[in-house]
Design a protein around this motif. Structure first.
Motif, PDB file in Angstrom:
ATOM      1  N   ALA A 198       6.360   1.282  31.434  1.00 39.78           N
ATOM      2  CA  ALA A 198       6.843   1.301  30.064  1.00 39.78           C
ATOM      3  C   ALA A 198       7.005   2.727  29.573  1.00 39.78           C
ATOM      4  CB  ALA A 198       5.871   0.554  29.153  1.00 39.78           C
ATOM      5  N   ALA A 203       9.932   0.667  25.089  1.00 43.28           N
ATOM      6  CA  ALA A 203       9.079  -0.505  25.318  1.00 43.28           C
ATOM      7  C   ALA A 203       8.307  -0.951  24.088  1.00 43.28           C
ATOM      8  CB  ALA A 203       8.100  -0.211  26.461  1.00 43.28           C
ATOM      9  N   ALA A 204       8.172  -0.096  23.077  1.00 41.94           N
ATOM     10  CA  ALA A 204       7.447  -0.493  21.870  1.00 41.94           C
ATOM     11  C   ALA A 204       8.365  -1.112  20.825  1.00 41.94           C
ATOM     12  CB  ALA A 204       6.709   0.703  21.275  1.00 41.94           C
ATOM     13  N   VAL A 242       1.638  -1.082  24.359  1.00 44.04           N
ATOM     14  CA  VAL A 242       2.493  -1.601  25.427  1.00 44.04           C
ATOM     15  C   VAL A 242       1.671  -2.012  26.649  1.00 44.04           C
ATOM     16  CG1 VAL A 242       4.541  -0.377  24.639  1.00 44.04           C
ATOM     17  CG2 VAL A 242       3.071   0.696  26.333  1.00 44.04           C
ATOM     18  N   GLY A 246       9.479  -4.770  23.566  1.00 49.92           N
ATOM     19  CA  GLY A 246       8.229  -5.519  23.640  1.00 49.92           C
ATOM     20  C   GLY A 246       8.410  -6.851  24.338  1.00 49.92           C
TER      21      GLY A 246
END
Length: 311
Positions: free
Chosen positions: A177, A156-157, A187, A162
């Motif tokens: 996330a 998720a980063a 996040v 993102g």
């Protein structure tokens, strides 16, 4: 004197190579863009290495053009293309088997792959939009993500991750996330309701937060079965790379989503960027001559945002 050649990056045998090639010409319903910035994506590394044929996504050629994301200025307009010379645009060079692409001084794209650039956004930031945002948009569509749905996003980063988190939250979804422990604040700031640190048992951690499992997962980090186990029976699972989708156990709808050019979707993303609803991240800016260094940085992992090449 009229310009007849340009510099472009090609790959297929290892490191990217900077070559001089004939200046491409816009055909019907095409535009030629004078490139101001072009992002480097992990997929570029596979293209440069010449491994596309191994995954069955392209024929084995001597060389391939490099670069999917372009930001720049329309320089030539073909018949039927509704753009003007001098207009600032962004575009997605989606095809694989072409001699040159976005990592070049100029690129020719179908008009359907181009959208007006976001106003007030520098080209180096705008160049990070097309590939990653469209991949995320289309993955969320395929997973049926909408208001009240629960979604797992792995990686998720990352750049795609993102966008997945932000776009899903904007659609009214509730997001779990998965990212590195140090990325939790980031996040959550993108809109994630729950956080699972990389290295935890994903399915157990997700099901503690969402009893019964999430409605859908988009697996940007290629966790495969570990992420699938977090999805409820009959849910949806989307992989983003060739050959990595798990078997659709428990009636889960498993699909692989590859990006496609879509000017309407790209235009919607541009409007969200202009409204301040999406986060653009540039890790570093390099000249075309330093493309090999940029590829090495991406290959080493841990880069937050995109490296961007400028002619």
């Amino acid at each position: 004197m009229t310009k007849t050649t340009m510099r472009a990056l090609i790959g297929g045998s290892g490191a990217p190579q900077l070559v001089e090639v004939p200046l491409p010409q816009a055909g019907p319903r095409q535009v030629r863009i004078r490139v101001a910035a072009a992002a480097v994506n992990p997929f570029d590394l596979a293209v440069a290495a010449g491994t596309l044929a191994d995954y069955g996504v392209a024929r084995r050629l001597d060389s391939y053009g490099l670069g999917f994301d372009a930001a720049g200025t329309v320089d030539q307009v073909g018949d039927g293309a509704v753009f003007r010379v001098g207009e600032e645009v962004i575009g997605l060079a989606a095809r694989l088997e072409v001699p040159t692409k976005a990592q070049a001084e100029y690129v020719v794209l179908d008009a359907e792959a181009v959208a007006r650039a976001p106003r007030g956004v520098p080209a180096v930031e705008a160049a990070t939009i097309p590939l990653n945002s469209l991949t995320a948009w289309q993955a969320l569509d395929r997973a049926g993500v909408g208001p009240g749905r629960t979604l797992l996003v792995t990686g998720a980063a990352g750049a795609v991750g993102g966008y997945l988190v932000e776009l899903a939250a904007l659609r009214g979804a509730r997001v779990v996330a998965v990212a590195g422990a140090g990325d939790e604040e980031f996040v959550r700031g993108l809109g994630a309701e729950w956080f699972v640190a990389r290295g935890e048992s994903v399915a157990s951690a997700v099901r503690e937060r969402v009893p019964g499992g999430v409605d859908a997962a988009v697996d940007a980090a290629v966790l495969g079965l570990a992420a699938l186990d977090a999805v409820r029976d009959g849910g949806a699972f989307v992989a983003l790379s060739a050959g990595v989708a798990p078997v659709g156990l428990r009636g889960i709808d498993v699909a692989t989503v590859f990006f496609r050019a879509d000017a309407d979707q790209l235009g919607e993303v541009v409007r969200l960027v202009e409204a301040g609803r999406l986060t653009l991240r540039v890790a570093e800016v390099c000249p075309l001559e330093k493309a090999a260094d940029a590829h090495a940085r991406v290959a080493s992992g841990g880069v937050r945002g995109r490296l961007v090449l400028v002619p």
